[in-house]
Design an enzyme around this catalytic site. Structure first.
Site, PDB file in Angstrom:
ATOM      1  N   ASN A 166     -10.413   0.665   0.704  1.00  0.00           N
ATOM      2  CA  ASN A 166      -9.311   0.520   1.660  1.00  0.00           C
ATOM      3  C   ASN A 166      -9.736   0.880   3.086  1.00  0.00           C
ATOM      4  O   ASN A 166     -10.291   1.948   3.312  1.00  0.00           O
ATOM      5  CB  ASN A 166      -8.154   1.437   1.263  1.00  0.00           C
ATOM      6  CG  ASN A 166      -7.430   0.964   0.020  1.00  0.00           C
ATOM      7  OD1 ASN A 166      -7.913   0.088  -0.702  1.00  0.00           O
ATOM      8  ND2 ASN A 166      -6.271   1.530  -0.217  1.00  0.00           N
ATOM      9  N   HIS A 185      -7.072   9.715   4.998  1.00  0.00           N
ATOM     10  CA  HIS A 185      -6.660   8.655   5.932  1.00  0.00           C
ATOM     11  C   HIS A 185      -6.815   9.124   7.379  1.00  0.00           C
ATOM     12  O   HIS A 185      -6.546  10.273   7.688  1.00  0.00           O
ATOM     13  CB  HIS A 185      -5.194   8.290   5.688  1.00  0.00           C
ATOM     14  CG  HIS A 185      -4.926   7.817   4.294  1.00  0.00           C
ATOM     15  ND1 HIS A 185      -4.039   8.433   3.457  1.00  0.00           N
ATOM     16  CD2 HIS A 185      -5.452   6.781   3.595  1.00  0.00           C
ATOM     17  CE1 HIS A 185      -4.014   7.791   2.295  1.00  0.00           C
ATOM     18  NE2 HIS A 185      -4.869   6.791   2.352  1.00  0.00           N
ATOM     19  N   GLY A 186      -7.222   8.222   8.254  1.00  0.00           N
ATOM     20  CA  GLY A 186      -7.378   8.565   9.678  1.00  0.00           C
ATOM     21  C   GLY A 186      -8.850   8.649  10.035  1.00  0.00           C
ATOM     22  O   GLY A 186      -9.696   8.093   9.342  1.00  0.00           O
ATOM     23  N   ASP A 246       0.821  -1.212   0.000  1.00  0.00           N
ATOM     24  CA  ASP A 246       0.000   0.000   0.000  1.00  0.00           C
ATOM     25  C   ASP A 246       0.860   1.269   0.000  1.00  0.00           C
ATOM     26  O   ASP A 246       1.851   1.349   0.736  1.00  0.00           O
ATOM     27  CB  ASP A 246      -0.884  -0.038   1.259  1.00  0.00           C
ATOM     28  CG  ASP A 246      -2.118   0.824   1.120  1.00  0.00           C
ATOM     29  OD1 ASP A 246      -2.548   1.057  -0.027  1.00  0.00           O
ATOM     30  OD2 ASP A 246      -2.670   1.250   2.155  1.00  0.00           O
TER      31      ASP A 246
HETATM   32 ZN   LIG Z   1      -4.691   5.041   1.208  1.00  0.00          ZN
END
Ligand SMILES: [Zn+2]
Length: 291
Positions: free
Chosen positions: A237, A181-182, A82
């Protein structure tokens, strides 16, 4: 038997209008839990490792464990690297037979992104059986999400997406559409659904050709996830959610059993917690019984 690359799995998902869960793992205990959960649901599976655990454990070890688990599993399983910005690590993982590699040169200017992505595509074609994901536009951390979501230039330009795919030969594309992300700091993060729809139409309007990836799944409302899948996202994802499941379950188990020194029981509690989250995502993404 069940060792596969991502392309055919995701073309089927695009065609069937569901998404395959791509779950980040940081160790072998988690990898086994994810495989067990997907097998119980008869769902296709993508296991992902980001750069830090890949370097820490070693691509050869991760690929060997993956192969052992996948060959015995009744479902198709991909091992994916990734967000790798390091061309050498991309190639090393391809050498150890990761089956899908993400070269992330999205922070580079367009021409350099094309050059680096094509280099990894060519390398993987040379080995055979390995597919490649590229990223266009910037998928950031939540700290920058609002700025990116409001800056057209940071999102994926649909016409450039077509050029990018044609010039690199990349198999799978992650277009930046405002996800991050997060853990999102707002219950309604600004996402550009129209942009995803346009990219999807340009690349897959005449039939599935280039599967699209949605990054930053953690914290999106179920109806938002479903909408992104309906608009063409076929690889979804999920990372932060699984880290929370792992760490919270580990903390809770140790807190409740402070005098016990049995790592196997801690691992088991962590695995059960991760599995519950995988069941949630498989259900939401609609990939149960699609193996
Ligand atoms: Zn990602």
């Amino acid at each position: 038997m069940a060792v596969v690359n991502a392309k055919d799995m995701l073309l089927r998902a695009t065609e069937g209008k569901y998404a395959v869960g791509a779950f980040n793992v940081t160790n072998i205990i988690q990898m086994a839990a994810v495989v067990e959960a997907a097998a119980e649901k008869n769902a296709p599976l993508i296991i992902q490792t980001s750069v830090t655990p890949t370097r820490l454990i070693g691509p050869g070890v991760l690929a060997a464990v993956y192969r052992e688990l996948a060959e015995q599993a009744p479902i198709p399983i991909v091992l994916h690297l990734d967000h790798c910005t390091d061309l050498d690590l991309c190639k090393r993982c391809a050498d150890t037979r990761y089956t899908n590699i993400m070269i992330d040169a999205s922070k580079q200017i367009f021409e350099e992104n094309v050059r680096q992505t094509k280099e990894v595509v060519d390398y993987c074609r040379g080995i055979g059986g390995i597919t490649v994901e590229g990223e266009l536009g910037t998928v950031t951390g939540v700290e920058d999400q609002v700025a990116v979501a409001e800056d057209e230039a940071a999102l994926c330009d649909p016409d450039k997406a077509v050029q990018f795919v044609e010039r690199t030969g990349v198999d799978i594309l992650a277009p930046a559409i405002g996800t991050a992300h997060g853990i999102y700091r707002t219950p309604n993060p600004k996402l550009d659904f129209d942009r995803l729809e346009k990219i999807s139409g340009l690349l897959n309007g005449d039939g599935p050709r280039i599967p699209l990836v949605i990054h930053g799944g953690t914290g999106l409302k179920p109806e938002v996830v479903k909408k992104l899948v309906a608009l063409g996202g076929s690889k979804f994802n999920v990372s932060t959610d699984l880290k929370h499941a792992l760490i919270d379950a580990t903390f809770e188990y140790i807190s409740a059993h402070r005098e016990e020194y049995n790592p196997g029981k801690i691992d088991k509690a962590a695995q059960e917690s991760v599995k519950r989250r995988i069941f949630y995502w498989i259900d939401l993404l609609g990939c149960e019984a699609k193996a």
